[in-house]
Design an enzyme around this catalytic site. Structure first.
Site, PDB file in Angstrom:
ATOM      1  N   HIS A  49     -36.087  91.853  85.045  1.00 54.06           N
ATOM      2  CA  HIS A  49     -37.340  91.112  85.244  1.00 54.06           C
ATOM      3  C   HIS A  49     -37.650  90.251  84.011  1.00 54.06           C
ATOM      4  O   HIS A  49     -38.044  89.099  84.133  1.00 54.06           O
ATOM      5  CB  HIS A  49     -38.526  92.073  85.447  1.00 54.06           C
ATOM      6  CG  HIS A  49     -38.507  92.850  86.724  1.00 54.06           C
ATOM      7  ND1 HIS A  49     -38.604  94.227  86.764  1.00 54.06           N
ATOM      8  CD2 HIS A  49     -38.418  92.451  88.019  1.00 54.06           C
ATOM      9  CE1 HIS A  49     -38.588  94.641  88.019  1.00 54.06           C
ATOM     10  NE2 HIS A  49     -38.473  93.582  88.807  1.00 54.06           N
TER      11      HIS A  49
ATOM     12  N   LYS B 112     -46.186 101.872  99.887  1.00 57.00           N
ATOM     13  CA  LYS B 112     -44.990 102.180  99.106  1.00 57.00           C
ATOM     14  C   LYS B 112     -45.328 103.197  98.021  1.00 57.00           C
ATOM     15  O   LYS B 112     -46.256 102.993  97.245  1.00 57.00           O
ATOM     16  CB  LYS B 112     -44.472 100.883  98.468  1.00 57.00           C
ATOM     17  CG  LYS B 112     -42.977 100.853  98.259  1.00 57.00           C
ATOM     18  CD  LYS B 112     -42.550  99.410  98.011  1.00 57.00           C
ATOM     19  CE  LYS B 112     -41.273  99.310  97.223  1.00 57.00           C
ATOM     20  NZ  LYS B 112     -40.956  97.911  96.887  1.00 57.00           N
TER      21      LYS B 112
ATOM     22  N   ARG C 230     -30.290  88.644  92.558  1.00 61.41           N
ATOM     23  CA  ARG C 230     -29.249  89.342  91.796  1.00 61.41           C
ATOM     24  C   ARG C 230     -27.884  89.223  92.444  1.00 61.41           C
ATOM     25  O   ARG C 230     -26.891  88.964  91.810  1.00 61.41           O
ATOM     26  CB  ARG C 230     -29.605  90.827  91.655  1.00 61.41           C
ATOM     27  CG  ARG C 230     -30.753  91.078  90.722  1.00 61.41           C
ATOM     28  CD  ARG C 230     -31.293  92.446  90.885  1.00 61.41           C
ATOM     29  NE  ARG C 230     -31.731  92.656  92.267  1.00 61.41           N
ATOM     30  CZ  ARG C 230     -32.396  93.699  92.698  1.00 61.41           C
ATOM     31  NH1 ARG C 230     -32.684  94.651  91.870  1.00 61.41           N
ATOM     32  NH2 ARG C 230     -32.762  93.792  93.955  1.00 61.41           N
TER      33      ARG C 230
ATOM     34  N   SER D  36     -35.335  98.369  89.764  1.00 60.97           N
ATOM     35  CA  SER D  36     -36.300  99.419  89.403  1.00 60.97           C
ATOM     36  C   SER D  36     -35.918 100.725  90.102  1.00 60.97           C
ATOM     37  O   SER D  36     -36.036 101.811  89.536  1.00 60.97           O
ATOM     38  CB  SER D  36     -37.706  99.011  89.822  1.00 60.97           C
ATOM     39  OG  SER D  36     -38.093  97.843  89.165  1.00 60.97           O
TER      40      SER D  36
END
Ligand code: PNS
Length: 165
Positions: free
Chosen positions: A18, A42, A91, A129
């Protein structure tokens, strides 16, 4: 005209990937708003406040960065903040499907806001993450993956969670 971008995400927690995207975005925007999604569905490791505090610590000193939280539609938030761009990191090809759909849907909802995809440095192209949390919970090293401050907080948090079980 001031170039303002929103960099949205869960940031649970912020990783070096990030941070790499943040630094790349700051090369071409005047103001970057890092916006954490408030998502009650979440299950997060850190509260929004804790996530924001960690980002503040690791980006401190840069007056072109703003921190915020949002709920509802991202484009509504971006419009409210008068941002012309949404920044997303890409990514790998596996990110593409989801990001492509989201960018086109956001464009449909608000054609004036452009999604800009940035590629992280290669060494962060597999950092997420989710994986970082898994590695930490299993006792692996996070060196080079997250800032030291974040690693410390993760260990503390996971220890507390462990005790609660
Ligand atoms: O880092 P993440 O969790 O992949 O970020 C996802 C995020 C926050 C960018 C996405 O879930 C989002 O924009 N949510 C806000 C709700 C919204 O606008 N949904 C419609 C997207 S087309």
């Amino acid at each position: 005209m001031k170039r303002v971008a929103v960099y949205p995400g869960s940031f649970d927690p912020v990783t070096n990937g990030h941070l790499d995207i943040i630094h790349r975005a700051l090369e071409f925007v005047d103001e970057l708003i890092i916006a954490i999604l408030i998502n009650s569905e979440k299950k997060a490791l850190f509260t929004v406040k804790e996530r924001m505090e960690m980002i503040r610590t690791v980006t401190s000193g840069n007056d072109r960065i703003q921190l915020d939280q949002f709920d509802g539609l991202l484009v509504d938030y971006a419009r409210k903040r008068q941002a012309q761009m949404i920044i997303r990191g890409l990514r790998a090809v596996s990110d593409f499907d989801y990001e492509f759909q989201m960018a086109l849907m956001n464009r449909r909802l608000e054609p004036k806001i452009e999604t800009v995809f940035l590629l992280p440095a290669e060494q962060y192209s597999y950092v997420s993450s989710r994986l970082v949390k898994e590695i930490c919970s299993l006792g692996g090293t996070l060196r080079g993956l997250v800032p030291e401050e974040v690693e410390k907080n993760m260990k503390k948090k996971l220890r507390t969670e462990e005790k609660r079980k």
